[in-house]
Motif scaffolding. Structure first.
Motif, PDB file in Angstrom:
ATOM      1  N   PRO A 558       0.814  -1.236   0.000  1.00 43.70           N
ATOM      2  CA  PRO A 558       0.000   0.000   0.000  1.00 43.70           C
ATOM      3  C   PRO A 558       0.836   1.271   0.000  1.00 43.70           C
ATOM      4  O   PRO A 558       0.481   2.248  -0.677  1.00 43.70           O
ATOM      5  N   GLY A 559       1.964   1.288   0.747  1.00 47.37           N
ATOM      6  CA  GLY A 559       2.798   2.487   0.774  1.00 47.37           C
ATOM      7  C   GLY A 559       3.366   2.818  -0.589  1.00 47.37           C
ATOM      8  O   GLY A 559       3.444   3.993  -0.979  1.00 47.37           O
ATOM      9  N   ASP A 560       3.764   1.797  -1.347  1.00 47.27           N
ATOM     10  CA  ASP A 560       4.298   2.031  -2.691  1.00 47.27           C
ATOM     11  C   ASP A 560       3.208   2.534  -3.635  1.00 47.27           C
ATOM     12  O   ASP A 560       3.454   3.396  -4.491  1.00 47.27           O
ATOM     13  N   VAL A 561       2.007   1.968  -3.506  1.00 44.77           N
ATOM     14  CA  VAL A 561       0.893   2.421  -4.352  1.00 44.77           C
ATOM     15  C   VAL A 561       0.621   3.905  -4.107  1.00 44.77           C
ATOM     16  O   VAL A 561       0.433   4.690  -5.049  1.00 44.77           O
ATOM     17  N   LEU A 562       0.629   4.310  -2.839  1.00 46.27           N
ATOM     18  CA  LEU A 562       0.397   5.721  -2.522  1.00 46.27           C
ATOM     19  C   LEU A 562       1.524   6.593  -3.059  1.00 46.27           C
ATOM     20  O   LEU A 562       1.281   7.688  -3.595  1.00 46.27           O
ATOM     21  N   ILE A 624       1.311  17.044  -2.687  1.00 43.22           N
ATOM     22  CA  ILE A 624       2.096  18.103  -2.044  1.00 43.22           C
ATOM     23  C   ILE A 624       3.586  17.956  -2.356  1.00 43.22           C
ATOM     24  O   ILE A 624       4.223  18.875  -2.878  1.00 43.22           O
ATOM     25  N   ASP A 625       4.138  16.792  -2.006  1.00 47.57           N
ATOM     26  CA  ASP A 625       5.582  16.561  -2.160  1.00 47.57           C
ATOM     27  C   ASP A 625       5.797  15.268  -2.939  1.00 47.57           C
ATOM     28  O   ASP A 625       5.422  14.189  -2.475  1.00 47.57           O
ATOM     29  N   PRO A 626       6.394  15.345  -4.142  1.00 48.50           N
ATOM     30  CA  PRO A 626       6.571  14.120  -4.948  1.00 48.50           C
ATOM     31  C   PRO A 626       7.495  13.096  -4.297  1.00 48.50           C
ATOM     32  O   PRO A 626       7.475  11.922  -4.678  1.00 48.50           O
ATOM     33  N   GLU A 627       8.296  13.509  -3.301  1.00 51.47           N
ATOM     34  CA  GLU A 627       9.227  12.587  -2.656  1.00 51.47           C
ATOM     35  C   GLU A 627       8.675  12.050  -1.331  1.00 51.47           C
ATOM     36  O   GLU A 627       9.408  11.412  -0.567  1.00 51.47           O
ATOM     37  N   ALA A 628       7.426  12.308  -1.039  1.00 56.10           N
ATOM     38  CA  ALA A 628       6.850  11.887   0.241  1.00 56.10           C
ATOM     39  C   ALA A 628       6.880  10.369   0.376  1.00 56.10           C
ATOM     40  O   ALA A 628       6.744   9.627  -0.610  1.00 56.10           O
ATOM     41  N   ASP A 629       7.045   9.912   1.627  1.00 54.15           N
ATOM     42  CA  ASP A 629       7.123   8.483   1.922  1.00 54.15           C
ATOM     43  C   ASP A 629       5.866   8.064   2.675  1.00 54.15           C
ATOM     44  O   ASP A 629       5.335   8.825   3.498  1.00 54.15           O
TER      45      ASP A 629
END
Length: 732
Positions: A558-562, A624-629
């Protein structure tokens, strides 16, 4: 708390909400006017149940108030906090609709009646402007105590299985009498006033004469018997100027002395000085000057003249209809305002559809009677059709008059007089308004003009409402096209889904949900919320849902999908943000993995009924931030467990703490019967709507791991196995 002396609005069981609930808070705070509203279950309209210190005529426009109206008591309920207006300027600036209809100097407080997670109604109090500009701590305590007491009584009744049922007509509290009059002093007072050379009289809060001395009858030129029990401007033709009635309204609402002058038929100018209190108005009548010659006798005027109250009612109707959105709103507002304010006992609103006249709404008529007049062809010879085809209103003071004009007419409604008003916009007929009166009415020219103006306002509102409804239908089609029509069947998983749009605007928003099969034994679930309630938000919602579905089917966590969806949204740069929560279900291993992008936390019901809230590691909103984790968390998902995913519309409302609302929703998840997941979904939405007025979209997705590999089939269940889900636009 004093014992009640009279029954008040009742529940279905007959348990009263005593008059003392309102009377005591008016006494303790010194309020001159009090209004107590109740909010019936499943309704979004406040209904006036108790009123004190004011007449029924003045209170009539405020008898029913939609929860979304720009009215102090509605704002107090939506925001769950007290509204205070300390001057006439405050009223006019913040609530122009109130200021237009009540252009007097007074102070106002409105407070919600709420408790045990439920909004039961609201309280409104008015004071004269001469009081201090702010409520004292003791007054605030009295108001809060009154609201708590009323909420406790209503909660107790509901807990006993009795549902709230406000009265059809508000109960008017009797005027307070501080002490019993001494018969000897009363007789002396009558003798005293009889000897005075100036006129004295008394009006009750409804404006009716209860006393007048001999000098008063001589000055106004009428007998005592003709005056007592009547409003002066209704029996004295020379007082029928709306300005005179307006002074009476000002005295009642503002509780401040006022005056006016009028010339009697004898040519004498008279000064009327009004001194109001909680029980009525004392009036002092003296000559203000003598005319040069007696005025010519005035012709007799019809009863029920058009005065200030009727004109204010018309103004109030105009401002209320200007706020109406759809056709249903117009019909409800017209019925709510016209019947109590303009005197008809019954009303029917008919609209033209495909060459026929259909009953769109009514008040005071039975459904059986309305069915007889529904879908009448426009070729019929009836007064309602004639009003449309000719564009001319029909007024019939008696049934004999109606029978003369329409020989086939049959007396079916037990009414005495009728008005049939055409509803025409830009020369185009849109319908007909039928008003029926239970007492004979001669419809003088002034009243005919007023009713014609009223019909014009309704016609314009109907035309606007039809345009809105057409746009709403288009928006609804777009919304339903973007959300899944049915949730897929996943063996071992039971599901239920709900979506209810916000009540304002075009009824289209950015909430979404999806259930995505990945393999035979795994699935992904997504729920999210895009900013806004317009087609742009809905279009972006569709893009996000497509991106989530594409990435989730690859088996990614799920984290990767987001993270991938977030990068796409940042590249699109739509200027909008979105929250999203994704869960990946591993049914054979009884686990679920979750990640969130600023979305409300998932709720969990264990097989033993205990509930909890999953506070996942936070992630930034999408876009907001393309690098967000976006960290992924794994939790157990044993058979019999229920996972609840939802959007913030279920827990976020003005004046409500979102953490407390989330805890309350989780508690309801644990206490509501869970045998049928569809019923559980309805219970959660009902809880959200009852706990606070909701102004945002609401989406809800429930998932239960069944104890066997196959989904159980339950009566009324939907949302899996290919059955249509109760999704977009579903209502109970």
């Amino acid at each position: 708390m004093r014992p009640p002396t009279a029954p008040g609005p009742v529940t279905e069981s007959g348990t009263p909400l005593p008059d003392s609930v309102l009377a005591d808070v008016m006494r303790d705070t010194g309020a001159s006017v009090g209004l107590l509203y109740l909010l019936p279950p499943t309704e979004r309209v406040l209904r006036l149940a108790l009123a004190g210190g004011v007449s029924g005529q003045i209170a009539a426009p405020w008898a029913r108030i939609p929860l979304d109206a720009a009215i102090p008591v509605a704002d107090a309920i939506r925001e769950r906090s007290m509204v205070w207006l300390g001057s006439q300027e405050d009223v006019a600036r913040r609530y122009p609709r109130v200021g237009i209809v009540l252009p007097y100097d007074f102070m106002l407080a409105a407070a919600p009646i709420a408790g045990s997670g439920t909004v039961w109604g609201g309280l409104v109090l008015l004071w004269p402007a001469r009081r201090p500009p702010q409520l004292s701590a003791a007054e605030e305590d009295s108001i809060n105590a009154c609201c708590r007491h009323a909420a406790a009584l209503l909660h107790q009744a509901a807990g006993s299985g009795r549902r709230l049922q406000p009265p059809d007509e508000p109960r008017m509290l009797p005027a307070p009498h501080p002490h019993e009059a001494d018969p000897v002093q009363a007789a002396a007072a009558l003798e005293f006033t009889a000897r005075l050379p100036m006129g004295c009289c008394a009006l009750d809060l409804d404006g009716r004469l209860t006393f007048i001395n001999p000098a008063g009858t001589e000055l106004v030129g009428a007998r005592t018997g003709a005056l007592l029990g009547n409003r002066p401007w209704e029996v004295l033709s020379w007082l029928r100027d709306p300005a005179f009635e307006d002074r009476y309204r000002a005295a009642v609402v503002s509780r401040q002395p006022t005056s006016f002058t009028a010339r009697s038929p004898a040519g004498t100018w008279l000064l009327f000085q009004l001194f109001p209190d909680t029980g009525g108005i004392s009036v002092h009548i003296t000559p203000a000057g003598t005319g040069t010659a007696p005025a010519a006798p005035q012709p007799p005027q019809p009863v029920e003249p058009i005065g200030a109250t009727a004109l204010y009612h018309l103004t109030h109707l105009a401002t209320a209809l200007a706020e109406a959105i759809g056709l249903r709103d117009v019909v409800e507002l017209a019925a709510d305002q016209i019947v109590p304010a303009f005197g008809p006992k019954a009303l029917a609103l008919l609209t033209v559809q495909e060459g026929r006249l259909h009953v769109t709404g009514s008040r005071g008529y039975s459904a059986e009677l309305m069915a007889r007049f529904d879908a009448v062809p426009l070729t019929s010879e009836t007064p309602a059709v004639r009003a449309i085809t000719t564009g001319t209103a029909g007024f019939f003071p008696t049934f004999a008059d109606l029978k003369t004009a329409y020989p086939p007419a049959v007396h079916q409604d037990e009414m005495a007089s009728w008005a049939f008003l055409p509803l025409i916009v830009s020369g185009r007929p849109v319908g007909s308004l039928v008003l029926a009166y239970d007492q004979p009415r001669i419809f003088p020219p002034a009243e005919r003009a007023l009713l014609t103006s009223l019909a014009g306002l309704v016609a314009q509102a109907l035309d606007r409402a039809r345009l809105y409804d057409a746009k709403h239908a288009l928006a609804h089609s777009l919304q339903t096209g973007l959300l899944p029509r049915a949730l897929p069947h996943i063996p071992g998983l039971e599901t239920a889904a709900r979506y209810r749009p916000a009540g304002q605007g075009m009824d289209i928003g950015g909430d979404f949900y999806d259930l995505i099969p990945c393999t035979d034994k795994t699935a992904a679930v997504a729920i999210g919320d895009v900013q806004g309630h317009d087609p742009t938000a809905a279009a972006l919602m569709g893009q996000i849902r497509t991106a989530v579905r594409a990435h989730a089917t690859t088996g990614s966590p799920p984290g990767d999908v987001l993270a991938r969806t977030n990068r796409l949204l940042c590249e699109l740069d739509p200027g909008l943000f979105a929250s999203c929560l994704i869960a990946r279900l591993d049914l054979p291993h009884h686990t679920v993995r979750l990640a969130t992008a600023g979305h409300p936390p998932a709720l969990f019901r264990r097989p033993d009924g205990r509930t909890g809230t999953f506070r996942l590691p936070p992630g930034l909103l999408l876009g907001i931030d393309p690098e967000a984790d976006y960290p992924t968390t794994e939790i157990p998902f044993p058979p019999g467990s229920v996972l609840a995913l939802y959007t913030d519309g279920l827990v976020e409302a003005p004046g409500t703490d979102i953490d407390e609302a989330t805890t309350s929703l989780a508690r309801r998840l644990g206490t509501a019967p869970a045998g049928n997941l569809e019923d559980l979904a309805d219970a959660l939405l009902d809880h959200a709507e009852r706990s606070a007025p909701r102004n945002d979209d609401m989406a809800l997705l429930l998932l239960r791991r069944t104890k066997s590999g196959l989904r159980r089939t339950e009566p009324g269940a939907a949302g899996a196995g290919g059955s249509p889900s109760r999704g977009p636009g579903h209502g109970r």
